[in-house]
Design an enzyme around this catalytic site. Structure first.
Site, short mmCIF file in Angstrom:
data_model
loop_
_atom_site.label_atom_id
_atom_site.label_comp_id
_atom_site.label_asym_id
_atom_site.label_seq_id
_atom_site.Cartn_x
_atom_site.Cartn_y
_atom_site.Cartn_z
N GLU A 257 65.91 24.68 -43.17
CA GLU A 257 66.15 23.24 -43.13
C GLU A 257 64.86 22.49 -42.79
OE1 GLU A 257 69.50 22.50 -40.57
OE2 GLU A 257 70.85 23.75 -41.78
N ASN B 4 83.68 29.26 -34.11
CA ASN B 4 83.58 28.59 -35.41
C ASN B 4 83.75 29.59 -36.55
OD1 ASN B 4 82.88 27.00 -37.66
ND2 ASN B 4 80.68 27.27 -37.27
N CYS C 262 77.03 25.48 -36.74
CA CYS C 262 76.86 25.88 -35.34
C CYS C 262 75.47 26.48 -35.10
CB CYS C 262 77.95 26.86 -34.92
SG CYS C 262 78.07 28.34 -35.94
N HIS C 263 74.74 26.79 -36.18
CA HIS C 263 73.38 27.29 -36.00
C HIS C 263 72.44 26.19 -35.49
CE1 HIS C 263 73.47 25.66 -40.14
NE2 HIS C 263 72.19 25.37 -39.95
N TYR D 268 74.62 21.99 -26.16
CA TYR D 268 76.06 21.96 -25.89
C TYR D 268 76.45 20.69 -25.14
CZ TYR D 268 76.09 26.91 -27.17
OH TYR D 268 75.97 28.10 -27.84
#
Length: 567
Positions: free
Chosen positions: A557, A522, A530-531, A499
């Protein structure tokens, strides 16, 4: 001796008729029939009633005697030859409308070369064939297509080309109703053919499918309610007609498409009549700015060009309104503010009202302050009210994914939410969010509107996509939240930020807590990643869909970037 001469002449013309029938295909004629030149008595009565009831279009020959008495058109008329030329009902490929790239539709009678020219060519070939074989100096011939005095359908029906369907089309047992008709009056006394006894039976599909209820009965049409007729008018149209026109630019094929007699029929053997798919289904926005020269180049060879550019441009405006295409608002506003033609300005106002949104409302209000034409002023006022009062469509679909069901939501401006769960499970939360973020909405399932988003998400889950290229509607957030959401999209695929990193990236390093709150709000998970946000010490923190989904997305990912990675 006279009797023998008559019999010889009768036999000669009987042979000529057989020769014509045998040669028809080589002349480019798909079906041919013969009838007498006697008056069409019953037709005259029907036409009189149609005029008296206001059902006629006004495009027809006004003299009913000329329409029904062939001998008034050619001295000594004895016979009429009716010809049919078949045309295609399907495109070789069909360009698809996409959001921001919507397309209009020309009816099949406007595909390929103007059919009037094609029919005249076939009639000229037929006339040359006859004149080569009949050398009498008193031979007389008069040919015409549907712009002529006679009713080509009445002639074709009596000549045995087909029967008159409940949709008023001539339906050939061989070719269906996908046929153009022409006729030739002559003083040659050919033996007439017999009309076809087949009919529609109890079928009413065409009557039931007509968008405007233009059929007042089987075989009886109120032309003024027919969409095909409406698309050719040069005036302003009613709200009802504009709404029901859909994306039609010229003509309407609905009553023929639904006809069972046409099932599976598509005629591709007449080269001049084959369509260019890009011309048959053109992009709408470019049509708004066509010059006369550009219109003639693109559409001048089509039967649709006979009424000129304006009706087709007006119909393109209507189609954009019916598609609710917000990407077209600037072009439509330009027409509303600057076009010299009142009917184009009024139609543009109608389309903007139907599209709605803040920009459309602002353009309408600006135009209302300067417009002087009374009818356009009325249409602007109606459009402002329409834009203000009509609930906005909110399009939904659900899709499968490796992390469970997802529900995708989009407005006319773009993708606005991704929820974890089915449409049924998420609809209450979506509705509540929409009331706060957008206002009154109508939830609609619409796979086409969300096709691109679904496809890109499927590619992402398959490991074939690392970025997204989609229009997003983020109006549900505050300016600060939207700034955070846009910055979230800067986090590279497969990486994580804290953050604190986000706060520094937006130039407000002390706003860590506020950034966390915006992250939690979000609305478009995965697309706005946002993950990929973690706690200050590197630990995984909460996720709207559940921590297990966050872990699964990050592992996906990492596997894509490093195939040897294993959880």
């Amino acid at each position: 001796m006279e009797k023998q001469a008559f019999m010889n002449q009768e036999e000669r013309f009987s042979v000529l008729k057989r020769d014509i029938q045998a040669a028809a295909a080589s002349l480019g004629i798909d079906q041919i029939g013969f009838t007498s030149a006697e008056p069409f008595t019953l037709l005259k009565e029907r036409l009189k009633q149609s005029v008296e009831q206001g059902y006629h279009s006004g495009f027809e020959e006004p003299d009913l005697d000329k329409r029904t008495q062939p001998k008034l058109l050619l001295e000594g008329a004895a016979s009429i030859i009716s010809i049919a030329v078949a045309y295609p009902s399907k495109l070789p490929y069909s360009p698809k409308s996409e959001p921001d790239s919507y397309r209009g539709m020309f009816a099949r009678t406007a595909w390929g070369m103007d059919y009037h020219h094609v029919l005249r060519d076939r009639l000229q070939r037929l006339e040359a064939f006859i004149r080569e074989r009949v050398h009498e100096p008193e031979l007389k011939i008069k040919s015409m297509v549907d712009t002529g005095e006679l009713s080509d359908r009445a002639v074709a029906e009596r000549a045995g080309i087909g029967f008159s369907g409940k949709n008023c089309s001539i339906i050939s047992p061989k070719l269906g109703s996908w046929i153009y008709l022409g006729e030739m009056i002559t003083n040659i006394p050919f033996t007439p053919d017999h009309p076809i006894t087949e009919d529609c039976g109890s079928c009413t599909k065409c009557l039931d499918a007509c968008p405007t209820g233009a059929f007042v009965g089987p075989g009886q049409l109120n032309a003024n309610r027919c969409i095909s007729f409406q698309t050719q008018l040069k005036d302003m149209l009613t709200d009802e007609m504009m709404t029901k026109m859909g994306n039609r630019l010229y003509g309407c094929d609905t009553c023929q498409i639904v006809c069972p007699k046409n099932r599976g029929l598509n005629w591709t053997h007449q080269p001049e009549l084959q369509p260019d798919p890009e011309q048959a289904k053109p992009l709408l926005v470019p049509m708004l700015s066509l010059s006369n020269r550009e219109f003639k180049t693109s559409f001048g060879s089509s039967a649709a060009a006979w009424r000129g550019k304006k009706p087709i441009q007006r119909n393109a405006i209507i189609a954009l309104g019916n598609f609710r295409d917000r990407s077209a608002v600037p072009e439509l506003a330009g027409l509303l503010l600057r076009d010299e033609r009142p009917d184009i300005r009024g139609t543009a106002a109608w389309a903007l009202g139907r599209i709605g949104g803040e920009l459309a409302k602002a353009k309408l209000q600006a135009a209302g302050k300067r417009e002087e034409h009374e009818e356009v002023i009325r249409m602007i006022k109606d459009a402002v009210q329409e834009a203000a009062n009509t609930p906005e469509p909110l399009y939904l679909i659900e899709m499968d994914s490796p992390i469970g069901k997802l529900t995708l939501s989009a407005t006319l401006d773009g993708l606005c939410r991704i929820d974890f769960g089915t449409v049924l499970e998420c609809s209450h939360d979506i509705q509540a969010w929409a009331e706060q973020a957008i206002g009154a909405v109508i939830l609609q399932r619409n796979p086409e509107r969300l096709k691109a988003a679904k496809k890109q998400l499927e590619e992402y889950f398959a490991g074939g996509r690392t970025t997204f290229d989609l229009k997003l509607d983020l109006r549900g957030g505050t300016p600060f939240q939207r700034e955070v959401w846009q910055t979230l999209r800067d986090i590279p695929y497969g990486e994580t930020w804290a953050y604190k990193d986000l706060a520094e990236r937006i130039g407000n390093p002390k706003a860590v807590r506020a950034v966390g709150g915006a992250n939690n709000k979000n609305p478009i998970s995965i697309i706005i990643p946002c993950h990929r946000v973690i706690g200050a010490s590197g630990q995984l923190v909460g996720y709207g869909g559940g921590l297990s989904k966050k872990v699964a997305l990050l592992e996906l990912e990492r596997r894509t970037l490093s195939p040897s990675f294993s959880s």
